[in-house]
Write a protein that holds these residues in place. Structure first.
Motif, short mmCIF file in Angstrom:
data_model
loop_
_atom_site.label_atom_id
_atom_site.label_comp_id
_atom_site.label_asym_id
_atom_site.label_seq_id
_atom_site.Cartn_x
_atom_site.Cartn_y
_atom_site.Cartn_z
N ASP A 192 109.28 38.60 39.62
CA ASP A 192 107.97 37.97 39.74
C ASP A 192 107.58 37.15 38.50
N LYS A 193 108.45 37.20 37.48
CA LYS A 193 108.19 36.44 36.27
C LYS A 193 109.13 35.23 36.12
N LEU A 194 110.02 35.05 37.07
CA LEU A 194 110.96 33.94 36.98
C LEU A 194 110.24 32.61 37.09
N ASP A 195 110.62 31.69 36.23
CA ASP A 195 110.07 30.34 36.23
C ASP A 195 110.98 29.48 37.11
N GLU A 196 110.50 29.11 38.28
CA GLU A 196 111.32 28.39 39.25
C GLU A 196 111.75 27.02 38.74
N GLU A 197 110.90 26.34 38.02
CA GLU A 197 111.27 25.03 37.48
C GLU A 197 112.34 25.18 36.40
N LEU A 198 112.22 26.21 35.59
CA LEU A 198 113.23 26.48 34.57
C LEU A 198 114.55 26.85 35.22
N LEU A 199 114.48 27.63 36.30
CA LEU A 199 115.69 28.00 37.03
C LEU A 199 116.42 26.78 37.56
N LYS A 200 115.67 25.81 38.07
CA LYS A 200 116.30 24.59 38.59
C LYS A 200 117.11 23.90 37.50
N THR A 201 116.56 23.88 36.30
CA THR A 201 117.25 23.27 35.17
C THR A 201 118.52 24.05 34.82
N LYS A 202 118.41 25.37 34.86
CA LYS A 202 119.56 26.23 34.55
C LYS A 202 120.64 26.09 35.62
N TYR A 203 120.26 26.05 36.88
CA TYR A 203 121.24 25.88 37.96
C TYR A 203 121.95 24.53 37.82
N GLU A 204 121.21 23.50 37.47
CA GLU A 204 121.82 22.18 37.33
C GLU A 204 122.83 22.17 36.19
N ALA A 205 122.52 22.88 35.11
CA ALA A 205 123.45 22.95 33.97
C ALA A 205 124.74 23.64 34.39
N VAL A 206 124.63 24.68 35.21
CA VAL A 206 125.82 25.39 35.69
C VAL A 206 126.63 24.48 36.61
N ARG A 207 125.95 23.77 37.51
CA ARG A 207 126.66 22.85 38.41
C ARG A 207 127.41 21.79 37.62
N THR A 208 126.77 21.25 36.59
CA THR A 208 127.41 20.23 35.76
C THR A 208 128.68 20.77 35.11
N GLU A 209 128.61 21.99 34.60
CA GLU A 209 129.78 22.59 33.96
C GLU A 209 130.88 22.87 34.97
N LEU A 210 130.52 23.42 36.12
CA LEU A 210 131.52 23.73 37.14
C LEU A 210 132.22 22.48 37.65
N LYS A 211 131.49 21.38 37.73
CA LYS A 211 132.09 20.12 38.18
C LYS A 211 133.19 19.67 37.21
N LYS A 212 132.99 19.92 35.92
CA LYS A 212 134.02 19.55 34.94
C LYS A 212 135.29 20.36 35.18
N TRP A 213 135.13 21.65 35.47
CA TRP A 213 136.30 22.50 35.72
C TRP A 213 136.93 22.21 37.07
N GLU A 214 136.11 21.79 38.01
CA GLU A 214 136.64 21.35 39.30
C GLU A 214 137.57 20.15 39.09
N GLU A 215 137.16 19.24 38.23
CA GLU A 215 137.99 18.07 37.93
C GLU A 215 139.27 18.49 37.19
N HIS A 216 139.15 19.40 36.24
CA HIS A 216 140.33 19.88 35.51
C HIS A 216 141.35 20.46 36.48
N LEU A 217 140.88 21.34 37.36
CA LEU A 217 141.80 22.03 38.26
C LEU A 217 142.36 21.10 39.32
N ALA A 218 141.56 20.16 39.79
CA ALA A 218 142.04 19.20 40.79
C ALA A 218 143.16 18.34 40.22
N ALA A 219 143.14 18.12 38.92
CA ALA A 219 144.16 17.28 38.28
C ALA A 219 145.34 18.09 37.78
#
Length: 225
Positions: free
Chosen positions: A127-154
């Motif tokens: 009940d204390k989670l900041d939803e807007e902050l979470l969106k930022t954190k999720y986006e940072a994780v997606r950005t990082e995972l996309k880099k590793w997706e590219e590494h593994l695809a290559a």
């Protein structure tokens, strides 16, 4: 040789999992060890503190030599046992450079997923989670995972090329931890194929966190990543 070694470790700890993978890859199954309980604060026990003043695991002994910090243990073992089992650091300088780069690049996975997101979700009441902050954190994780997706695809099945290396020792536990906490790897085809390939490797199966077999983790943690 392994009878002189002793490892203190905790189930589900990514830092502990890494040297356990190296030990298995080097053919040292059956080495003396002790699983400590984090909930009972056994990592702060006198037994551990006399070897590791920080009161952390993994804590490792090889005869009179004490090595703490997971990365240090992994490289110590590879250096000592370079001619045993799986060669985790290639002899070829260019390949070794690529492996080392990925090894140290994994720190970005740790900071974006564990420090940035998982710790926040675990330590903050729902009940204390900041939803807007979470969106930022999720986006940072997606950005990082996309880099590793590219590494593994290559690559050719593993983080670097067609062989299991130290880069996989460092990276795979984060993928497995993410899956346990609800990471939908179907959104990342190369990561998904990598996970399916590596999870069945004998060293991974032998070191799979014991308590993970008791039931699933909190699949809500990773959210819409």
């Amino acid at each position: 040789m392994s009878s002189n070694m002793f490892l203190y470790w905790g189930s589900g700890s990514i830092p502990c999992w890494k040297p356990m993978l190296v030990l298995e890859e080097k053919g040292l199954a059956g080495y003396p060890n002790k699983k400590i309980s984090f909930s009972d604060k056994e990592h702060k026990s006198e037994e551990v503190l006399k070897l590791n003043p920080r009161g952390q695991v993994p804590t490792f002994k090889d005869g009179d030599i004490v090595v703490n910090e997971s990365g240090a243990i992994c490289f110590y073992l590879e250096n000592k046992l370079s001619d045993k089992g799986t060669k985790l650091l290639p002899d070829d300088n260019a390949q070794r450079a690529r492996v080392l780069q990925r090894v140290f690049e994994v720190s970005n996975v740790d900071s974006s997923i564990i420090t940035n997101l998982v710790h926040y979700r675990f330590r903050t009441p729902k009940d204390k989670l900041d939803e807007e902050l979470l969106k930022t954190k999720y986006e940072a994780v997606r950005t990082e995972l996309k880099k590793w997706e590219e590494h593994l695809a290559a690559s050719q099945g593993y983080v670097v090329g067609s062989n299991f290396t130290m880069a996989d020792v460092f990276f795979f536990p984060y993928v497995a931890f993410g899956v346990r906490l609800g990471l939908d790897i179907s959104k990342y085809p190369a990561i998904s194929a990598y996970y399916d390939k590596v999870k069945d490797r004998p060293s991974v199966k032998a070191t799979w966190p014991p308590h993970w077999t008791d039931g699933p983790g909190d699949s809500s943690i990773m959210g819409p990543v």
